[in-house]
Design a protein around this motif. Structure first.
Motif, PDB file in Angstrom:
ATOM      1  N   TYR A 266      -3.254   1.740 -51.841  1.00 11.09           N
ATOM      2  CA  TYR A 266      -3.063   1.161 -53.165  1.00 11.09           C
ATOM      3  C   TYR A 266      -1.875   1.860 -53.832  1.00 11.09           C
ATOM      4  CZ  TYR A 266      -7.605  -0.785 -52.106  1.00 11.09           C
ATOM      5  OH  TYR A 266      -8.634  -1.464 -51.500  1.00 11.09           O
ATOM      6  N   PHE A 267      -0.744   1.149 -53.890  1.00  9.01           N
ATOM      7  CA  PHE A 267       0.509   1.701 -54.386  1.00  9.01           C
ATOM      8  C   PHE A 267       0.813   1.168 -55.788  1.00  9.01           C
ATOM      9  CE2 PHE A 267       0.757   2.180 -49.852  1.00  9.01           C
ATOM     10  CZ  PHE A 267       1.498   3.332 -49.648  1.00  9.01           C
ATOM     11  N   MET A 268       1.447   2.010 -56.619  1.00 11.11           N
ATOM     12  CA  MET A 268       1.842   1.578 -57.945  1.00 11.11           C
ATOM     13  C   MET A 268       2.890   0.472 -57.837  1.00 11.11           C
ATOM     14  SD  MET A 268       1.964   4.994 -60.314  1.00 11.11           S
ATOM     15  CE  MET A 268       3.202   5.808 -59.284  1.00 11.11           C
ATOM     16  N   GLU A 269       2.838  -0.427 -58.775  1.00 12.26           N
ATOM     17  CA  GLU A 269       3.756  -1.569 -58.730  1.00 12.26           C
ATOM     18  C   GLU A 269       5.218  -1.147 -58.801  1.00 12.26           C
ATOM     19  OE1 GLU A 269       3.569  -4.018 -62.378  1.00 12.26           O
ATOM     20  OE2 GLU A 269       2.119  -2.530 -63.090  1.00 12.26           O
ATOM     21  N   THR A 270       5.485   0.031 -59.366  1.00 11.82           N
ATOM     22  CA  THR A 270       6.868   0.511 -59.445  1.00 11.82           C
ATOM     23  C   THR A 270       7.420   0.918 -58.079  1.00 11.82           C
ATOM     24  OG1 THR A 270       5.987   2.704 -59.988  1.00 11.82           O
ATOM     25  CG2 THR A 270       6.644   1.293 -61.827  1.00 11.82           C
ATOM     26  N   GLN A 271       6.542   1.043 -57.084  1.00 11.37           N
ATOM     27  CA  GLN A 271       6.970   1.457 -55.749  1.00 11.37           C
ATOM     28  C   GLN A 271       7.143   0.278 -54.787  1.00 11.37           C
ATOM     29  OE1 GLN A 271       3.579   3.999 -54.961  1.00 11.37           O
ATOM     30  NE2 GLN A 271       4.732   5.845 -55.497  1.00 11.37           N
TER      31      GLN A 271
ATOM     32  N   GLY B  24       1.341   4.499 -38.735  1.00  9.00           N
ATOM     33  CA  GLY B  24       1.053   3.082 -38.863  1.00  9.00           C
ATOM     34  C   GLY B  24       2.288   2.296 -39.237  1.00  9.00           C
ATOM     35  N   GLU B  25       2.086   1.015 -39.448  1.00  8.29           N
ATOM     36  CA  GLU B  25       3.187   0.122 -39.799  1.00  8.29           C
ATOM     37  C   GLU B  25       2.736  -0.828 -40.898  1.00  8.29           C
ATOM     38  OE1 GLU B  25       5.625  -3.561 -37.731  1.00  8.29           O
ATOM     39  OE2 GLU B  25       4.894  -1.930 -36.465  1.00  8.29           O
ATOM     40  N   VAL B  26       3.584  -0.992 -41.907  1.00  9.49           N
ATOM     41  CA  VAL B  26       3.266  -1.901 -43.007  1.00  9.49           C
ATOM     42  C   VAL B  26       3.239  -3.334 -42.479  1.00  9.49           C
ATOM     43  CG1 VAL B  26       4.028  -2.854 -45.215  1.00  9.49           C
ATOM     44  CG2 VAL B  26       4.228  -0.393 -44.770  1.00  9.49           C
ATOM     45  N   ILE B  27       2.125  -4.023 -42.715  1.00 11.37           N
ATOM     46  CA  ILE B  27       1.994  -5.417 -42.303  1.00 11.37           C
ATOM     47  C   ILE B  27       2.424  -6.347 -43.434  1.00 11.37           C
ATOM     48  CG2 ILE B  27       0.417  -7.211 -41.485  1.00 11.37           C
ATOM     49  CD1 ILE B  27       1.019  -4.981 -39.482  1.00 11.37           C
ATOM     50  N   ASN B  28       1.848  -6.152 -44.597  1.00  9.59           N
ATOM     51  CA  ASN B  28       2.231  -6.963 -45.747  1.00  9.59           C
ATOM     52  C   ASN B  28       1.716  -6.340 -47.038  1.00  9.59           C
ATOM     53  OD1 ASN B  28      -0.557  -7.826 -46.038  1.00  9.59           O
ATOM     54  ND2 ASN B  28      -0.183  -9.248 -44.355  1.00  9.59           N
ATOM     55  N   VAL B  29       2.172  -6.890 -48.145  1.00  8.91           N
ATOM     56  CA  VAL B  29       1.761  -6.466 -49.479  1.00  8.91           C
ATOM     57  C   VAL B  29       0.953  -7.598 -50.095  1.00  8.91           C
ATOM     58  CG1 VAL B  29       2.539  -5.737 -51.765  1.00  8.91           C
ATOM     59  CG2 VAL B  29       3.836  -5.056 -49.733  1.00  8.91           C
ATOM     60  N   ALA B  30      -0.183  -7.265 -50.699  1.00  7.18           N
ATOM     61  CA  ALA B  30      -1.044  -8.288 -51.295  1.00  7.18           C
ATOM     62  C   ALA B  30      -0.275  -9.103 -52.325  1.00  7.18           C
ATOM     63  CB  ALA B  30      -2.266  -7.633 -51.943  1.00  7.18           C
TER      64      ALA B  30
ATOM     65  N   GLN C 202      -0.111  -0.926 -62.615  1.00  4.22           N
ATOM     66  CA  GLN C 202      -1.069  -1.562 -61.718  1.00  4.22           C
ATOM     67  C   GLN C 202      -0.867  -1.053 -60.296  1.00  4.22           C
ATOM     68  OE1 GLN C 202      -3.490  -3.376 -62.606  1.00  4.22           O
ATOM     69  NE2 GLN C 202      -2.975  -4.006 -64.693  1.00  4.22           N
ATOM     70  N   ARG C 203      -1.944  -1.035 -59.545  1.00 11.92           N
ATOM     71  CA  ARG C 203      -1.863  -0.641 -58.143  1.00 11.92           C
ATOM     72  C   ARG C 203      -2.135  -1.861 -57.275  1.00 11.92           C
ATOM     73  NH1 ARG C 203      -5.889   3.009 -56.818  1.00 11.92           N
ATOM     74  NH2 ARG C 203      -7.077   2.250 -58.587  1.00 11.92           N
ATOM     75  N   VAL C 204      -1.320  -2.005 -56.247  1.00 10.14           N
ATOM     76  CA  VAL C 204      -1.367  -3.201 -55.404  1.00 10.14           C
ATOM     77  C   VAL C 204      -1.706  -2.792 -53.972  1.00 10.14           C
ATOM     78  CG1 VAL C 204      -0.058  -5.169 -54.532  1.00 10.14           C
ATOM     79  CG2 VAL C 204       0.321  -4.345 -56.869  1.00 10.14           C
TER      80      VAL C 204
END
Length: 290
Positions: free
Chosen positions: A193-198, A222-228, A257-259
């Protein structure tokens, strides 16, 4: 004079080092994507009964590893064997009736015209249609009874670990009643869960460096698949639907917000035992920074 120059040079050097350290810390904590709010998750499969029956045997234990196709439990099959046999017997009777109706109809239409009325031929044709319909319906019942009998034993659908067994031999269970869970051994992944500013610095394919709280000295990659693409709006609950409900955090005086970011696991050290629900810290390495 020389001493003063040395002092000034040292002061400038210290200030430069302090500035560089501050810049590096700012980049690490405020710009480079990272979070301490991450969870190890898994595809958890609910194992339920296909039938209403008593549990006859449970072949697994809590936290046992099973392979795809292994038998997990079975239910009492006696009623379903009897139902299948009865359906077959009824099918045999209806088959005789269908053959009889077919024979009677054939005899009527083979007679010369004038020896049998049209009404009688139509009646025999109607009787044949009814007999065929009953036979067809019973075929469906026989197939349903056969399928039910084949579901006496419930098998593992994937390789994984059994957990949360709630019914045992002698328990009566109903269709759809979950009696255990199967944790997919190959279904682990992380949600960070990352801050929206990131988010501007996170793209699919970026490398993720992960540390579990349970194994702080071990690196998981790991590898980033996607962002919600959506999170619940707490100011408008009527439109939240089934979106991710992420508790907001406050940074200074402004709400950030955290995404959720989905991360696939590419490497796990042999010493690490993955357990769904563990917390982790995740740092993202942008592809352009490599």
């Amino acid at each position: 004079m020389v001493k003063n120059i040395i002092k000034i040079a040292l002061i400038i050097l210290l200030l430069a080092c302090g500035y560089l350290s501050a810049v590096k810390l700012w980049d690490h904590y405020m710009i480079k994507p990272w979070t301490r709010d991450a969870r190890l998750r898994n595809n958890v499969i609910g194992i339920a009964s296909y039938l209403n029956a008593k549990v006859d045997s449970v072949y697994v234990k809590e936290n046992q590893f099973v392979h795809k196709g292994d038998t997990l439990f079975s239910v009492d099959k006696r009623d379903y064997i009897n139902a299948y046999k009865e359906a077959q017997r009824t099918l045999a009777v209806l088959n005789e009736e269908r053959n009889q109706a077919q024979s009677e109809y054939n005899r009527r239409i083979e007679l010369p015209k004038g020896l049998v009325s049209k009404e009688e031929v139509d009646q025999k044709s109607f009787n044949l249609s009814i007999a065929k319909s009953k036979y067809s319906q019973q075929l469906t019942k026989v197939e349903k009874a056969r399928i039910a009998l084949s579901r006496i034993a419930t098998l593992a659908t994937v390789d994984g670990y059994i957990t949360n067994i709630s019914s045992f031999k002698g328990s009566y269970i109903k269709v759809g009643q979950q009696i255990m869970s199967l944790i997919d051994a190959n279904g682990f992944y992380f949600y960070g869960y990352f801050m929206e500013t990131q988010l501007a610095n996170i793209t699919p394919g970026d490398r993720a460096i992960i540390k579990l709280m349970a194994y702080p000295d071990q690196m998981i990659y790991g590898e980033v698949i996607n962002v919600a693409r959506g999170i619940a709006d707490y100011s408008n609950t009527s439109s939240s639907g089934s979106l991710h409900k992420v508790d907001p955090t406050y940074e200074w005086a402004r709400l950030a917000q955290r995404v959720p970011v989905l991360i696939n696991i590419t490497y796990v050290p042999p010493e690490v035992r993955l357990t769904s629900g563990l917390t982790a810290t995740i740092e993202i390495e942008n592809q352009n920074d490599k």
